[in-house]
Every structure is written in C-alpha cells, then in structure tokens.
Design a protein around this motif. Sequence first.
Motif, PDB file in Angstrom:
ATOM      1  N   SER A 162       0.833  -1.214   0.000  1.00  0.00           N
ATOM      2  CA  SER A 162       0.000   0.000   0.000  1.00  0.00           C
ATOM      3  C   SER A 162       0.864   1.259   0.000  1.00  0.00           C
ATOM      4  CB  SER A 162      -0.941  -0.002   1.204  1.00  0.00           C
ATOM      5  OG  SER A 162      -1.907  -1.022   1.052  1.00  0.00           O
ATOM      6  N   MET A 163       2.028   1.212   0.680  1.00  0.00           N
ATOM      7  CA  MET A 163       2.955   2.360   0.650  1.00  0.00           C
ATOM      8  C   MET A 163       3.365   2.672  -0.790  1.00  0.00           C
ATOM      9  SD  MET A 163       5.654   1.633   3.760  1.00  0.00           S
ATOM     10  CE  MET A 163       6.856   2.738   3.065  1.00  0.00           C
ATOM     11  N   LEU A 164       3.513   1.625  -1.605  1.00  0.00           N
ATOM     12  CA  LEU A 164       4.001   1.790  -2.970  1.00  0.00           C
ATOM     13  C   LEU A 164       2.900   2.103  -3.978  1.00  0.00           C
ATOM     14  CD1 LEU A 164       6.451  -1.234  -2.975  1.00  0.00           C
ATOM     15  CD2 LEU A 164       7.055   1.180  -2.783  1.00  0.00           C
ATOM     16  N   PHE A 165       1.735   1.491  -3.815  1.00  0.00           N
ATOM     17  CA  PHE A 165       0.697   1.571  -4.843  1.00  0.00           C
ATOM     18  C   PHE A 165      -0.539   2.374  -4.451  1.00  0.00           C
ATOM     19  CE2 PHE A 165       2.893  -2.465  -5.834  1.00  0.00           C
ATOM     20  CZ  PHE A 165       3.308  -2.159  -7.120  1.00  0.00           C
ATOM     21  N   SER A 166      -0.676   2.740  -3.185  1.00  0.00           N
ATOM     22  CA  SER A 166      -1.914   3.378  -2.738  1.00  0.00           C
ATOM     23  C   SER A 166      -1.716   4.810  -2.263  1.00  0.00           C
ATOM     24  CB  SER A 166      -2.561   2.548  -1.624  1.00  0.00           C
ATOM     25  OG  SER A 166      -2.895   1.265  -2.085  1.00  0.00           O
ATOM     26  N   LYS A 167      -0.771   5.518  -2.868  1.00  0.00           N
ATOM     27  CA  LYS A 167      -0.560   6.916  -2.482  1.00  0.00           C
ATOM     28  C   LYS A 167      -1.731   7.738  -2.972  1.00  0.00           C
ATOM     29  CE  LYS A 167       4.328   6.938  -2.001  1.00  0.00           C
ATOM     30  NZ  LYS A 167       5.452   7.800  -1.920  1.00  0.00           N
ATOM     31  N   ARG A 168      -2.384   8.395  -2.032  1.00  0.00           N
ATOM     32  CA  ARG A 168      -3.574   9.170  -2.375  1.00  0.00           C
ATOM     33  C   ARG A 168      -3.302  10.649  -2.180  1.00  0.00           C
ATOM     34  NH1 ARG A 168      -7.923   5.678   1.009  1.00  0.00           N
ATOM     35  NH2 ARG A 168      -7.101   3.675   0.391  1.00  0.00           N
ATOM     36  N   GLY A 169      -3.319  11.371  -3.256  1.00  0.00           N
ATOM     37  CA  GLY A 169      -3.224  12.822  -3.191  1.00  0.00           C
ATOM     38  C   GLY A 169      -4.502  13.405  -3.750  1.00  0.00           C
ATOM     39  N   ASP A 170      -4.553  14.731  -3.800  1.00  0.00           N
ATOM     40  CA  ASP A 170      -5.742  15.392  -4.352  1.00  0.00           C
ATOM     41  C   ASP A 170      -5.946  15.055  -5.822  1.00  0.00           C
ATOM     42  OD1 ASP A 170      -6.216  16.552  -1.918  1.00  0.00           O
ATOM     43  OD2 ASP A 170      -5.168  18.425  -2.410  1.00  0.00           O
ATOM     44  N   ASP A 171      -4.847  14.704  -6.513  1.00  0.00           N
ATOM     45  CA  ASP A 171      -4.931  14.437  -7.943  1.00  0.00           C
ATOM     46  C   ASP A 171      -4.940  12.940  -8.268  1.00  0.00           C
ATOM     47  OD1 ASP A 171      -2.336  13.903  -7.198  1.00  0.00           O
ATOM     48  OD2 ASP A 171      -1.471  14.654  -9.062  1.00  0.00           O
ATOM     49  N   ALA A 172      -5.091  12.076  -7.270  1.00  0.00           N
ATOM     50  CA  ALA A 172      -5.022  10.631  -7.491  1.00  0.00           C
ATOM     51  C   ALA A 172      -6.403  10.023  -7.709  1.00  0.00           C
ATOM     52  CB  ALA A 172      -4.353   9.951  -6.300  1.00  0.00           C
ATOM     53  N   ILE A 173      -6.452   9.048  -8.622  1.00  0.00           N
ATOM     54  CA  ILE A 173      -7.690   8.296  -8.824  1.00  0.00           C
ATOM     55  C   ILE A 173      -7.372   6.809  -8.668  1.00  0.00           C
ATOM     56  CG2 ILE A 173      -8.787   9.996 -10.327  1.00  0.00           C
ATOM     57  CD1 ILE A 173      -7.992   8.220 -12.716  1.00  0.00           C
ATOM     58  N   VAL A 223      -3.346   6.275  -9.205  1.00  0.00           N
ATOM     59  CA  VAL A 223      -2.420   6.942 -10.110  1.00  0.00           C
ATOM     60  C   VAL A 223      -2.733   8.435 -10.098  1.00  0.00           C
ATOM     61  CG1 VAL A 223      -3.867   6.615 -12.166  1.00  0.00           C
ATOM     62  CG2 VAL A 223      -1.389   6.854 -12.412  1.00  0.00           C
ATOM     63  N   SER A 224      -1.685   9.215 -10.202  1.00  0.00           N
ATOM     64  CA  SER A 224      -1.839  10.670 -10.236  1.00  0.00           C
ATOM     65  C   SER A 224      -2.285  11.094 -11.633  1.00  0.00           C
ATOM     66  CB  SER A 224      -0.507  11.339  -9.884  1.00  0.00           C
ATOM     67  OG  SER A 224      -0.557  12.708 -10.216  1.00  0.00           O
ATOM     68  N   ILE A 225      -3.336  11.870 -11.702  1.00  0.00           N
ATOM     69  CA  ILE A 225      -3.827  12.373 -12.983  1.00  0.00           C
ATOM     70  C   ILE A 225      -2.762  13.258 -13.623  1.00  0.00           C
ATOM     71  CG2 ILE A 225      -5.551  13.841 -14.101  1.00  0.00           C
ATOM     72  CD1 ILE A 225      -7.521  12.886 -11.941  1.00  0.00           C
ATOM     73  N   ASN A 226      -2.055  14.028 -12.821  1.00  0.00           N
ATOM     74  CA  ASN A 226      -1.009  14.916 -13.349  1.00  0.00           C
ATOM     75  C   ASN A 226       0.129  14.124 -13.993  1.00  0.00           C
ATOM     76  OD1 ASN A 226      -2.387  17.198 -12.538  1.00  0.00           O
ATOM     77  ND2 ASN A 226      -1.414  17.215 -10.525  1.00  0.00           N
ATOM     78  N   ALA A 227       0.345  12.894 -13.536  1.00  0.00           N
ATOM     79  CA  ALA A 227       1.396  12.066 -14.122  1.00  0.00           C
ATOM     80  C   ALA A 227       0.993  11.547 -15.499  1.00  0.00           C
ATOM     81  CB  ALA A 227       1.712  10.889 -13.208  1.00  0.00           C
ATOM     82  N   LEU A 228      -0.283  11.614 -15.825  1.00  0.00           N
ATOM     83  CA  LEU A 228      -0.777  11.101 -17.101  1.00  0.00           C
ATOM     84  C   LEU A 228      -0.853  12.170 -18.186  1.00  0.00           C
ATOM     85  CD1 LEU A 228      -3.753   8.940 -15.754  1.00  0.00           C
ATOM     86  CD2 LEU A 228      -1.410   8.223 -16.220  1.00  0.00           C
ATOM     87  N   VAL A 229      -0.472  13.397 -17.869  1.00  0.00           N
ATOM     88  CA  VAL A 229      -0.644  14.507 -18.801  1.00  0.00           C
ATOM     89  C   VAL A 229       0.167  14.321 -20.084  1.00  0.00           C
ATOM     90  CG1 VAL A 229      -0.355  16.994 -19.097  1.00  0.00           C
ATOM     91  CG2 VAL A 229      -1.161  16.090 -16.927  1.00  0.00           C
TER      92      VAL A 229
END
Length: 183
Positions: free
Chosen positions: A130-141, A156-162
């Motif tokens: 969970s530390m590796l795959f479940s990081k939840r930020g404001d931009d995560a889905i 995954v961070s939406i900003n990382a998909l830009v």
Amino acid sequence: MQLCQSNVLLGKVGNTSKPTFVEVVSKRPLPLGTYVSIPFNSVDPVSGENMDHCLIGVVSSTSYRRSVPVSGVATLESGELYTEFEQDLAQYGSAYVRIFADIVEKHIAVPRFPPPPNTYVYLAPSTVLSMLFSKRGDDAIRIGHLVGRPEVSVYVSINALVKHLFITGTTGSGKSNTVAILA
C-alpha cells in the motif's frame, strides 16, 4: 525489519542475487505475479553505517527443479536412486524475482544492494504494498487493485498522465475499461 516481514515465509535467496534480480528457492514453485519482500542489512561503503533494507519485487519466472540431475538410465539401474528422487526433497521450486523498490528507513529508493544468498523471502505485507501503490493525493484516482491482492488498491496521479500513457495487457485484462475510467 518488522515492516518487511509477513507471517508467510516463501523461501530463501538462491545463487543469483543482484540489486534488481534475485533467484528464490522454495519447496514449491511460487506463482507468477506474487509480490515478495526480502529484509536484510548492509553496510554503506561511504559512511560505514548499517542499513536495514526491505526489497520489494514480483515473481517474473517460476519452475520446478531437480536437486540432482540424473539420466533415465541411472534411474532404471538403481531402484534406490529412483526411490530417493521420488521423495519431496528431490525437487524444489526456483523463481526469479524482479526487484523494483528498496525501502530504507521508510523511504522508498532504487535498489542498489543485493541481498545475501540464504536470506529469507516473505510474501510482501499489504501495508508495504500500500505504501508503494496506494498513495492518495488530491490528484489521485483509484484504477483498481493488485492482482491476487484485492486489499491493496492502486492509485495513479492524474497529473502524471498529462504527457504520455502506455496501457498494455492480454486480451480481456481490462485495457479498454481502464481507458474509459481515465477519460
């Protein structure tokens, strides 16, 4: 290192041990896609400090192996030898694990040190995954969970998909569904 150990011991590090690629020997082959953890310590060559490592990897290849290779003729000529090879100790599992993270003092790092041979290998604890795959930020889905580990959500961070995104998988694995969720 308690963070890295689960109550499920899978095997030990075998003959091949590199920072990002480790052979694991076990009583039976480990299933492909199994997430493993390998706790060990090393000495930093610059500072001389002891470092506790928690390597995290995934089984990428698995097989059965014989303890001692024998020809069919030798087996037929010696009933005793045949009986020996029919026992559980005559075969073992051999798996290759791709290491993708090293957790050192709760910091995620690129693996730089190989674990020593005979180091215990565990089923990776859900808390570590969970530390590796479940990081939840404001931009995560949330895009799903790890295969075989439904308790570990993947975000995954939406900003990382830009810029770029590459989605691959076998037929029926959910590529189109993933794109629909992200769109």
